[in-house]
Design a protein around this motif. Structure first.
Motif, short mmCIF file in Angstrom:
data_model
loop_
_atom_site.label_atom_id
_atom_site.label_comp_id
_atom_site.label_asym_id
_atom_site.label_seq_id
_atom_site.Cartn_x
_atom_site.Cartn_y
_atom_site.Cartn_z
N HIS A 24 0.83 -1.20 0.00
CA HIS A 24 0.00 0.00 0.00
C HIS A 24 0.87 1.25 0.00
O HIS A 24 1.60 1.50 0.97
CB HIS A 24 -0.93 0.03 1.22
CG HIS A 24 -1.83 -1.16 1.30
ND1 HIS A 24 -2.87 -1.38 0.43
CD2 HIS A 24 -1.83 -2.21 2.15
CE1 HIS A 24 -3.47 -2.51 0.73
NE2 HIS A 24 -2.86 -3.04 1.78
N GLU A 26 0.69 5.45 -0.81
CA GLU A 26 -0.14 6.63 -1.03
C GLU A 26 0.70 7.70 -1.72
O GLU A 26 1.81 8.00 -1.26
CB GLU A 26 -0.65 7.13 0.31
CG GLU A 26 -1.62 8.26 0.26
CD GLU A 26 -2.12 8.61 1.64
OE1 GLU A 26 -3.25 8.21 1.97
OE2 GLU A 26 -1.36 9.25 2.40
N ALA A 51 -9.56 9.87 -8.70
CA ALA A 51 -9.47 8.43 -8.94
C ALA A 51 -8.59 8.19 -10.16
O ALA A 51 -8.25 9.12 -10.89
CB ALA A 51 -10.86 7.82 -9.16
N TRP A 52 -8.26 6.93 -10.38
CA TRP A 52 -7.45 6.55 -11.55
C TRP A 52 -8.35 6.34 -12.75
O TRP A 52 -9.07 5.35 -12.83
CB TRP A 52 -6.70 5.26 -11.26
CG TRP A 52 -5.61 5.39 -10.24
CD1 TRP A 52 -5.71 5.14 -8.91
CD2 TRP A 52 -4.26 5.78 -10.48
NE1 TRP A 52 -4.51 5.36 -8.30
CE2 TRP A 52 -3.60 5.76 -9.24
CE3 TRP A 52 -3.56 6.16 -11.62
CZ2 TRP A 52 -2.25 6.08 -9.11
CZ3 TRP A 52 -2.22 6.47 -11.49
CH2 TRP A 52 -1.58 6.43 -10.25
N GLY A 70 -5.24 0.45 -14.12
CA GLY A 70 -6.39 1.20 -13.64
C GLY A 70 -7.45 1.38 -14.71
O GLY A 70 -7.32 0.92 -15.84
N ARG A 97 -4.02 6.09 -4.21
CA ARG A 97 -3.32 4.86 -3.79
C ARG A 97 -2.74 4.20 -5.04
O ARG A 97 -3.47 3.87 -5.97
CB ARG A 97 -4.28 3.93 -3.07
CG ARG A 97 -4.90 4.49 -1.80
CD ARG A 97 -3.93 4.54 -0.62
NE ARG A 97 -3.60 3.23 -0.13
CZ ARG A 97 -4.22 2.62 0.87
NH1 ARG A 97 -5.19 3.22 1.53
NH2 ARG A 97 -3.86 1.42 1.23
N GLU A 99 -1.56 1.23 -5.53
CA GLU A 99 -1.97 -0.16 -5.79
C GLU A 99 -3.29 -0.27 -6.53
O GLU A 99 -3.63 -1.32 -7.05
CB GLU A 99 -2.02 -0.96 -4.48
CG GLU A 99 -3.09 -0.54 -3.51
CD GLU A 99 -2.62 0.53 -2.53
OE1 GLU A 99 -3.35 0.75 -1.55
OE2 GLU A 99 -1.54 1.12 -2.73
N GLU A 100 -4.04 0.82 -6.63
CA GLU A 100 -5.30 0.80 -7.38
C GLU A 100 -5.06 0.80 -8.88
O GLU A 100 -5.99 0.54 -9.65
CB GLU A 100 -6.17 1.99 -6.97
CG GLU A 100 -6.65 1.90 -5.53
CD GLU A 100 -7.38 3.14 -5.07
OE1 GLU A 100 -7.50 4.11 -5.84
OE2 GLU A 100 -7.85 3.14 -3.92
N ALA A 101 -3.82 1.09 -9.33
CA ALA A 101 -3.54 1.16 -10.76
C ALA A 101 -2.31 0.38 -11.20
O ALA A 101 -2.10 0.19 -12.39
CB ALA A 101 -3.39 2.62 -11.18
#
Length: 151
Positions: A24, A26, A51-52, A70, A97, A99-101
């Motif tokens: 994780h 940021e 957001a991505w 993403g 974050r 890790e979201e992409a």
């Protein structure tokens, strides 16, 4: 009547990272209008969209560049709230974050992150009507720096 000077933009941008856990990370973006005029920037494809929806950073691991995983979005014409307005001296901040992409599970112990994107539409506030239709957009490249993250 004196004609308006050309659009001038003096935007400074910085990116920082905070490792919350090995999986994780940021990213914190800080954008400042250092120019003399208020600006309006179309948020699409930037971290200021919240957001991505586009790869606004490039991530390198031990094996090379990591693929963006993403979301991607097709769009029509923007709405007024799709724009970020910054007065002279004003700062905007965004958190996302990583890790979201991106998946760096096999990337090694260090990541190199470079942040850059293109504002799809950038204008001096009050010069024309916002939002502009897509065929009238005037883009602007934004560099936001790079950093090395140790995992």
């Amino acid at each position: 009547m004196t004609p308006h000077p050309p659009n001038t933009f003096a935007l400074s941008c910085q990116v920082q990272a905070r490792v919350l856990a090995p999986a994780h990370i940021e990213l914190h973006f800080r954008l400042r209008n250092d120019g003399p005029q208020a600006v309006q920037l179309l948020r699409w494809g930037s971290p200021f969209e919240g957001a991505w929806f586009a790869p606004f950073v490039r991530v390198q691991g031990a094996q090379g560049e990591l693929p963006y995983r993403g979301a991607k979005m097709k769009r029509g014409d923007p709405a007024p709230d799709d724009y970020l307005a910054l007065r002279p001296g004003q700062t905007a901040e965004a958190l996302v974050r990583l890790e979201e992409a991106f998946d760096w599970s096999a990337a090694g112990r260090e990541l190199q992150v470079s942040a850059q994107w293109r504002w799809h539409d950038a204008q001096v506030a009050g010069r024309s009507t916002t939002p502009r239709t897509r065929d009238r957009h005037q883009g602007l490249d934004q560099a936001c720096g790079s950093l090395r993250i140790s995992l």
